[in-house]
Design an enzyme around this catalytic site. Sequence first.
Site, short mmCIF file in Angstrom:
data_model
loop_
_atom_site.label_atom_id
_atom_site.label_comp_id
_atom_site.label_asym_id
_atom_site.label_seq_id
_atom_site.Cartn_x
_atom_site.Cartn_y
_atom_site.Cartn_z
N ASP A 1 0.88 -1.14 0.00
CA ASP A 1 0.00 0.00 0.00
C ASP A 1 0.93 1.21 0.00
O ASP A 1 2.06 1.11 0.47
CB ASP A 1 -0.84 -0.06 1.28
CG ASP A 1 -1.83 1.07 1.34
OD1 ASP A 1 -2.34 1.44 0.28
OD2 ASP A 1 -2.09 1.56 2.44
N ASP B 1 -0.71 -0.48 6.21
CA ASP B 1 -0.54 0.08 7.54
C ASP B 1 -1.65 -0.36 8.49
O ASP B 1 -1.77 0.15 9.59
CB ASP B 1 -0.41 1.60 7.50
CG ASP B 1 -1.62 2.25 6.88
OD1 ASP B 1 -2.56 1.53 6.52
OD2 ASP B 1 -1.62 3.49 6.75
N ASP C 1 -7.27 -1.72 5.43
CA ASP C 1 -6.65 -2.75 4.61
C ASP C 1 -7.19 -4.14 4.90
O ASP C 1 -6.78 -5.10 4.26
CB ASP C 1 -5.14 -2.83 4.87
CG ASP C 1 -4.42 -1.63 4.35
OD1 ASP C 1 -5.01 -0.92 3.54
OD2 ASP C 1 -3.27 -1.41 4.78
#
Lengths: 74, 617
Positions: free
Chosen positions: B319, B512, B516
């Site tokens: 990401d 992080d 997600d």
Amino acid sequence: MKKKFDLIDLDCANCAAKMEDAVSKLPGVTAASVSFIQQKMTIEAADGVDFDALMKEVVKTCKKVEPDCEIVLK
Amino acid sequence: MSKKQKKTLGRIVAAGVLFVAIIAVLAFVSVPGWGELALYLVPYFVIGGDILWKALRNIVHGQVFDENFLMALATVGAIVIGEYPEAVFVMLFYQVGEFFQSWAVGKSRASIAALMDIRPDSANVERDGEVTEVDPDEVAVGETIVIRPGERVPIDGVVLEGNSSLNTAALTGEALPRDVEPGGDVISGCVNLTGLLRVRTTKEFGESTVAKILDLVENSTAKKARKEQFITRFAKWYTPAVVIGAAALAVIPSLFDGAWSKWVYQALTFLVISCPCALVISVPLSFFGGIGAESRIGVLVKGSNYLEALAKAETIVFDKTGTLTRGVFNVTAIHPEKYTEAQLLETAALAESWSSHPIARSLRDAYNHDVDDSRVGNVAEIAGRGVKADVDGVTVYVGNEKLMADCGVDWHPCHKVGTTVHVAVEGEYLGHIVISDEVKPDAAEAIRALKTAGVKRTVMLTGDAPAVGEAVGKELGLDEVHAGLLPADKVDQVEKLLEKKSPGGILCFVGDGINDAPVLSRSDVGIAMGELGSDAAIEAADVVLMDDKPSKLAQAIAVARRTVAIANQNIVFALGVKAIILLMGVMGRANMWLGVFADVGVSVIAILNATRAMKTY
């Protein structure tokens, strides 16, 4: 419900595997694992099972499989 | 050394001395056969008495193929065919091996335990003006605890008073201390280095970072690697198979050549090596050591299976925001069409005043005035687009190109690279603000290290504009960049990449931990790069990098690979030696001395090899 118990004098890894196998097969136990490295037994039982009575069964079963190993009941 | 080990050692020494004495005596004095037997039986019972007893007891309990039984059978068999010294020696060496094995395992268990010894023993709690030492479990949320220099932070909390630096090495593997001051968070497991701190607890001990980490590492062995499962299955049929083989070896060749005692002796050798202990111990021990080594560099692995998977990482998907970049945005340009720069910024900051998005935060930071809540109303966040809100009674749209297209204003892109935030009011374009994020200092090196380690494909997914994504991708040397993605698009992209990878290859996703969760669970190994102690990250992922450094990933993969290599060495070594000796037995060339080595000698070597897995360099 999930509980963890210390084991004393668990001497061989194969015995740990045998204990795990035997305890997993007890009625009321949904999952059991014996870690030779950590000298610990984790037992997961279905809700509503009398854990103290179950532990008596567990101790009895383990005595049969590996008589030298002691389970510390807290 | 435990009491039991000391006792065994005493018996080994006693039996050893007796054994040597008997051999010496027999070299000079000749005694009849039965006398020789009687003499050898003394050290035999001293060293092997407990094994015979256990074997007998276990048979009563229905445990037939037990290592005690096999050793008893092998040595009693040796005595029956007249190989007395052999019987004593095998028993003696078996006990020496078992002793050393138990010592080595005990030692490596202890050093792994020390590796993870971050559990605080007590907490100094301030009650009614007095400081008392209590069990961390007894401290409630909101109580005040005192942490002196040199003590470990027992419970997560906020600093009320005092300045100090904390050593976070036990959690992050990071040597540089972290400074704290009043109002700052402290995380349990860190060591207070310089000043006295008074801390208000924000969590119970059981919910604190240190308790969670310990729980996670302790439970990590429950999720077994495929290699461990293979070993357990293998062990189940190995022993019976070898015993049946031994029976066949004792009988079948003897029927042809009539050399019964020779073949019975060969069969007894089979029995000596029939315990799979070397494998059953050394493989899980390698993985446990590997997990310990990972935790020492600040990487938590939630199971041996994930460690095994990490070693095969082929595609790594990142990401962008917060993972490869700092996730801290700064306003770098303001291009108004109508208002002044300050007015444009004010409008945007007000509209975004309720949003927790990093972009909103940076707009507010740049605005740097208190937001008057009464000027803002009817706030609506539009996922993947931006925000719509009433500011001073006028509907304002703040967001990306898609939002501008949706509300039909005549917008235009910006020439500057960065995230462009467009601002419009009912049908009229006001201008845009450019925000850019900074790439983490070790990100480029992290990607290079992964490539060197043999990772085939590095991919970055981002919700940001393509221009921004590509600029970052180029700077870091990533293979692929997919920009402009909504959270759901990220899952689609990961699925496409999963199809493209080679069979057996592993796809890791590094994020992080915020927004997600679906991607983390869809990928083979979900890796969260949690700001130290972030709950969301610890829960959602399979592997947690305890500090925000992407470069830890290559290190984690290296440790995982070494662990798997060690486990493989042990499997090949233990099986190989046993196979060779079995083969020699079939050819009538094995002896018990070799057999004992193949059993306990191999175990000890494999255990020592496994302890290498916990080293970090």
